[in-house]
Write an enzyme that holds these catalytic residues in place. Sequence first.
Site, short mmCIF file in Angstrom:
data_model
loop_
_atom_site.label_atom_id
_atom_site.label_comp_id
_atom_site.label_asym_id
_atom_site.label_seq_id
_atom_site.Cartn_x
_atom_site.Cartn_y
_atom_site.Cartn_z
N SER A 105 0.68 -1.12 0.09
CA SER A 105 0.06 -0.05 0.00
C SER A 105 0.81 1.04 0.09
O SER A 105 1.78 1.35 0.51
CB SER A 105 -0.97 -0.08 1.43
OG SER A 105 -1.55 1.28 1.30
N LYS A 106 0.50 2.31 -0.56
CA LYS A 106 1.29 3.44 -0.65
C LYS A 106 1.36 4.18 0.76
O LYS A 106 2.23 5.14 0.99
CB LYS A 106 0.48 4.36 -1.54
CG LYS A 106 -0.79 5.06 -1.23
CD LYS A 106 -1.36 5.97 -2.13
CE LYS A 106 -2.86 6.48 -1.92
NZ LYS A 106 -3.19 7.42 -2.77
N ARG A 107 0.61 3.54 1.77
CA ARG A 107 0.78 4.08 3.06
C ARG A 107 2.22 3.55 3.88
O ARG A 107 2.60 4.24 4.52
CB ARG A 107 -0.32 3.50 3.90
CG ARG A 107 -1.82 4.19 3.76
CD ARG A 107 -2.68 3.57 4.57
NE ARG A 107 -2.88 2.18 4.36
CZ ARG A 107 -3.58 1.48 5.15
NH1 ARG A 107 -3.99 1.78 6.28
NH2 ARG A 107 -3.52 0.10 4.91
N PHE A 108 2.65 2.59 3.04
CA PHE A 108 3.84 1.69 3.65
C PHE A 108 4.90 2.02 2.61
O PHE A 108 6.02 1.48 3.11
CB PHE A 108 3.57 0.29 4.18
CG PHE A 108 2.21 0.23 4.96
CD1 PHE A 108 2.25 0.99 6.30
CD2 PHE A 108 1.18 -0.40 4.63
CE1 PHE A 108 1.23 0.86 7.28
CE2 PHE A 108 0.15 -0.63 5.33
CZ PHE A 108 0.13 -0.02 6.84
N GLY A 109 4.90 2.47 1.55
CA GLY A 109 6.06 2.54 0.49
C GLY A 109 5.52 2.89 -0.63
O GLY A 109 4.52 3.27 -1.08
#
Length: 469
Positions: free
Chosen positions: A246-250
């Site tokens: 996810s773009k939340r994590f990378g």
Amino acid sequence: MAFRTRFAPSPTGYLHIGGARTALFNWVIAQKTGGQFLLRIEDTDEDRNQEAAVDAILEGLNWLGIKADEGYGAGGPDAPYRQSLRLDKYRAVADKLLSEGKAYRCTCSVERLTQLREAAKESGGKRGYDGHCRDLNLGADCGPHAIRLRVPLSEDVKLDDLIKGAVTWDSAELDDLILVRPDGMPMYNFVVVCDDVAMRITHVLRGDEHLNNTPKQLLIYAAMGAERPQFGHMPLILDDQGRKMSKRFGDVAVGIYKEKGFLPEAMVNYLARLGWACGDAELFATEDLIKMFSIEGIGASAGKWDLQKLRWVNNHWIKTLPLERIAADTRPFLEARGYELHDRWVDAVRVFRDRASTLAELADSLSVFFLADEAMVVDAQAVKDLQLPALGLVEKAAEAFAALPEWTEAALEAAGNAVCVEQGIKLGKLAQPLRVALVGQKVGPGLWQTLYILGRETSLRRLNTPWPT
């Protein structure tokens, strides 16, 4: 059997790593079997669609070398390949299902459906539609209405998944799903089936997150009397912490990796190994992947994204691809840093490319060859450690180099070795002060390569510049 596969992204953002792997596997198996790979844009979600996302998806696929045989941007006999341009086709299918009694009109309001959900939530019962309009036989003059599929009340919906094996659902657990909303917009599961039937798709390889949609789609195939394709649901890609990427994590957008200096050959190579294997093979070109690939090689376990492994694969391709190609791909990174390239810049790429994991790193490491003298960062401790006797060695070497009729690596090495013999020292005693004078550091690329690439004028100017204090 020639496979006819498709990649059908929604234009709501960038090309995701998971989407890129899905496209890759569908494209590869079509290439291997002599089939066709189609690109279809699923843009019926008007609230989330972004036209720029269509371009981003196409750009990402083109960068990876994934070319559609038919579809959006390629044309073909089943055009148009955007769902927003096929609404009349979906309406025709819905009308046919209505006339055959396989679908029905539903006038239930949003308020009533909300009350059903709330009541089910409080009672702990099934949170689905209660079939209120199922047997009312409402006509076209019933007012605003949705069109629902008449789902069998109790029937096993079976799938022999190419990856997961046998999967069964009970239709009693499924709603009479909406095919077309009251505003006339068709729903995702309906249009997907309509398009796959119309475009004669034989195999659907997609992410595991779509498995819950499959029984609904199988019921629509059955209602249409259409032959359904074979399905294979691929495991998810997890990040290094075991979470869904996810773009939340990378970084999960393919375009970001291009911007960071990863090569498309490396991305294809690495993406293929996320959930697929062929023996112990780790490094392979795209043409080799096409020969090696099989659906049987796709595992049931989630793949784990490993940035360090990707960097290792990328380093392999930086070292392996032709120098001219690597130089051309590195040039934009050099120019973005404001470097003015001289006539030996390709030689600089040759010297450093074996050590670089990305083209961005390669460009950074080449700064010593392109920075102005005043911009060069000098290691003050290195200068202090060498002391004054080293300055005399640099002066003698500069004299020897200046006298050379030809500025070649071989001539520079011979002259440097002659200075060492004359002074009764080993090469290391000369090499370190020369490197500090040339690039500001004790360590660096090969000394003779550095002198050659910097050229006569720059090298002699730096060697003759007073030692910093």
